[in-house]
Scaffold this active site. Structure first.
Site, PDB file in Angstrom:
ATOM      1  N   GLY A   1     -33.556   5.218 -44.895  1.00 50.07           N
ATOM      2  CA  GLY A   1     -33.055   6.447 -44.305  1.00 50.07           C
ATOM      3  C   GLY A   1     -34.008   7.591 -44.582  1.00 50.07           C
ATOM      4  N   ASP A   2     -33.472   8.705 -45.129  1.00 46.80           N
ATOM      5  CA  ASP A   2     -34.313   9.859 -45.455  1.00 46.80           C
ATOM      6  C   ASP A   2     -34.447  10.016 -46.962  1.00 46.80           C
ATOM      7  OD1 ASP A   2     -31.689  10.483 -45.908  1.00 46.80           O
ATOM      8  OD2 ASP A   2     -31.802  12.530 -45.113  1.00 46.80           O
ATOM      9  N   GLU A   3     -34.398   8.918 -47.694  1.00 41.30           N
ATOM     10  CA  GLU A   3     -34.481   8.931 -49.148  1.00 41.30           C
ATOM     11  C   GLU A   3     -35.844   8.403 -49.610  1.00 41.30           C
ATOM     12  OE1 GLU A   3     -29.740   8.130 -50.042  1.00 41.30           O
ATOM     13  OE2 GLU A   3     -31.194   6.514 -50.242  1.00 41.30           O
TER      14      GLU A   3
ATOM     15  N   ASP B   1     -26.163  13.413 -44.901  1.00 37.50           N
ATOM     16  CA  ASP B   1     -27.594  13.299 -44.619  1.00 37.50           C
ATOM     17  C   ASP B   1     -28.335  12.477 -45.644  1.00 37.50           C
ATOM     18  OD1 ASP B   1     -27.341  14.941 -46.676  1.00 37.50           O
ATOM     19  OD2 ASP B   1     -28.632  16.554 -45.937  1.00 37.50           O
TER      20      ASP B   1
END
Length: 606
Positions: free
Chosen positions: A490-492, A601
């Site tokens: 994801g956005d990690e 998010d």
């Protein structure tokens, strides 16, 4: 022109060189991993089995065509329907010569007979196999065969059709060499020009001789299995298990190999077994089975054909083959010297060159250049060998490249090119062990993008992917070679900081990352601000294992995100209370965007 006898001599030499070349090729092929070896061996075995099945069916079709030729001869209908033997004596003599010729040129034929419809199926012409030759049975020994199925079932067929009988043991009295042997019978009606069926032509085929011819191109180490549509073994490496129905005890393929049951239920046409995946089904073997129709006019009848290969030869052949290659080189060298003396010095040098090339298969340089310009058989072999060597070298190089590529893909994120979770966890565990051994410290920074979900929802996944790629580049610019940055998903993102000053550098490094990601990112012609929240976990106070550090860094990131801070430090020193220490605050100019809830998010760490 090659001198008389040279072809035979060259055949021997080429056979020896071929064995060496194949042995060298096999040596390098067997160095692949066990799974690939067994899989490739299974596929090759299945191909050989299918080819053997096709040849078996084609052989039956060819024999059926021979039967039709005998039945279609004008003399056949005259002899079969004649009531006066004297009147047809010349026709019978000519037809007997044809039958004799068929028996002479087909060593697998046990009997060839012309049987009349009249006289209770009286044999009119009969040739029996007698040792290596064939003998015509005299009129006084001809028998009535009307009671046998291969006679009355064939008489019921229209002209041009072929009866393919079951494979059984021949128990007919007085059948000479054929008696007691596994036999396949083919028969076809004999008709007059008006279409009236007046007799049958019957050909008995020796199953053992037919399979001996079919197996001529197969390696000797292969085991062959054959079963009829009920599963009775007709061919088996252990001959005591064949034709059990003829001995009063049925031995079925589906009992010996239960996995073959779908073949007899017609739910599949092919089956592969190996001792790695199915040790209880194929102990110590690689097996391939195919189901094939049995004859052109056999209806739903079929056979199941199988080939087996020892699994040990597949898995450990590379080690054993090394010793075999050495012995083969010594033997071939001795033979080369002996043959050079016998066959003239002119043949010695090119053969030695080819032998040396075969024993140094992937070497860049050989003793002398291969005799590629020769126009005889040696030149042909040299050119073929050179092409094979170049092709195998190319394939081996391509295989190494693919292996390196797969190793990279298994440890790196496809989108950003950063290390993935698996590689990061491996490096983190290694770093923890080293830190424990040297009493060092390290820190883990859990980075989560603040506005990625908004960008993804507004501009689409394609732009989102470009944002992740740009973030990865920005992180690599901020960090040095001593740090490890990876994408968890994801956005990690996650950063590993090692060294004695790791805990002192963690907050400073987190501040640099936040400032770098607060700057605009160029994405597909746009300028976007992403922002990030960072959680910090330190070793050993925040956890002694990779999982604990990752969980605590994740928790610290969530705390920072929920409280509007840039990053935070989470550690677990007290038994009942978890404390959060703020290490920095977000720049004020970015507070115009309301932080999204953490669960919207960022995905929690597993």
């Amino acid at each position: 022109m090659i001198r008389s006898g040279l072809t035979f001599k060259l055949s021997i030499l080429l056979a020896l060189i071929g064995v060496l070349a194949s042995g060298s090729t096999g040596y390098y092929a067997y160095r692949a991993n066990r799974t690939m070896l067994v899989g490739e061996a299974s596929r090759n075995l299945l191909t050989s089995t299918e080819l053997l099945g096709q040849r078996f069916s084609q052989t039956i079709d060819d024999m059926a065509a021979d039967t039709l030729v005998l039945a279609a001869m004008p003399s056949s209908s005259l002899v079969a329907s004649a009531t006066d033997d004297k009147a047809i004596r010349p026709d019978r003599a000519r037809l007997s010569q044809v039958f004799a010729s068929f028996m002479k040129h087909h060593s697998e034929y046990l009997q060839a007979r012309l049987i009349s419809r009249d006289g209770y199926g009286l044999e009119r012409i009969r040739f029996d196999r007698e040792g290596a030759g064939a003998t015509q049975v005299g009129d006084e020994s001809l028998q009535e065969k009307g009671q046998f199925a291969y006679v009355f079932d064939t008489l019921a067929l229209p002209p041009g059709r072929v009866y393919v009988g079951p494979i059984t043991i021949n128990h007919e009295h007085g059948s000479h060499y054929a008696e007691g042997r596994p036999t396949l019978r083919l028969a076809t009606p004999v008709a007059t020009p008006a279409g009236r069926v007046v007799g049958v032509v019957v050909v008995d085929v020796d199953l053992a001789a037919m399979f001996q011819r079919l197996q001529a191109d197969l390696p000797a180490a292969y085991d062959v299995y054959l079963a009829n549509e009920w599963g009775d073994f007709l061919v088996h490496p252990d001959v005591s298990k064949t034709f059990g129905f003829d001995k009063g005890r049925r031995i079925l393929m589906q009992d010996s190999f239960p996995a073959t049951q779908p073949l007899f239920e017609r739910s599949t046409d092919t089956l592969l077994l190996n001792g790695l995946a199915h040790p209880e089904q194929a102990p110590g073997e690689v097996l391939a089975f195919v189901r094939r129709p049995f004859g052109q006019t056999a209806g739903n009848r079929f056979i199941v054909l199988g080939l087996g290969k020892p699994l040990a030869g597949v898995l450990t052949g590379a080690n054993l083959l090394g010793d075999e290659i050495v012995r083969m080189v010594l033997v071939s060298s001795a033979l080369a010297i002996l043959l050079a003396i016998l066959f003239a010095r002119a043949l010695t040098k090119p053969l030695q060159i080819l032998t040396h090339a075969a024993t140094h298969f992937l070497s860049e340089h050989t003793m002398d250049p291969l005799p590629l310009r020769r126009t005889d058989e040696i030149g042909v072999l040299a050119r073929c060998f050179d092409r094979m060597r170049r092709e195998i070298r190319s394939q081996v190089n391509a295989l190494h490249d693919k292996q390196h590529e797969l190793v990279h893909l298994a440890n790196h994120d496809v989108l950003t090119g950063l290390p993935n979770r698996m590689l990061f966890m491996h490096r983190l565990e290694t770093a923890i062990r080293q830190a424990a051994a040297h009493h060092d410290r390290l820190a883990v920074l859990f980075v989560d993008l603040d506005r990625f979900k908004q960008i993804n929802d507004q501009f689409g996944h394609s732009v989102g992917d470009s944002v992740l790629t740009a973030v990865a580049r920005r992180l690599q610019q901020v960090l040095t070679g001593e740090h490890t940055v990876a994408r968890l998903g994801g956005d990690e993102f996650i950063v590993l900081v090692e060294g004695a000053l790791a805990t002192d550098q963690a907050s400073e490094l987190a501040d640099r990352i936040v400032r770098a990601l607060d700057d605009d990112l160029p994405v597909d012609g746009r300028r976007m601000t992403v922002g990030a929240s960072i959680g910090i976990a330190e070793y050993p106070q925040d956890g002694s294992s990779a999982r604990e550090l990752l969980l605590n860094a994740d928790a610290a990131m969530y705390a920072a995100k929920s409280e509007g801070r840039s990053f935070s430090l989470r550690y677990c020193q007290l038994p009942e209370v978890q404390r959060l220490k703020v290490a920095g605050a977000k720049p004020a100019q970015h507070n115009d965007t309301t932080p999204m809830p953490a669960q919207d998010d960022a995905e929690p760490v597993e």
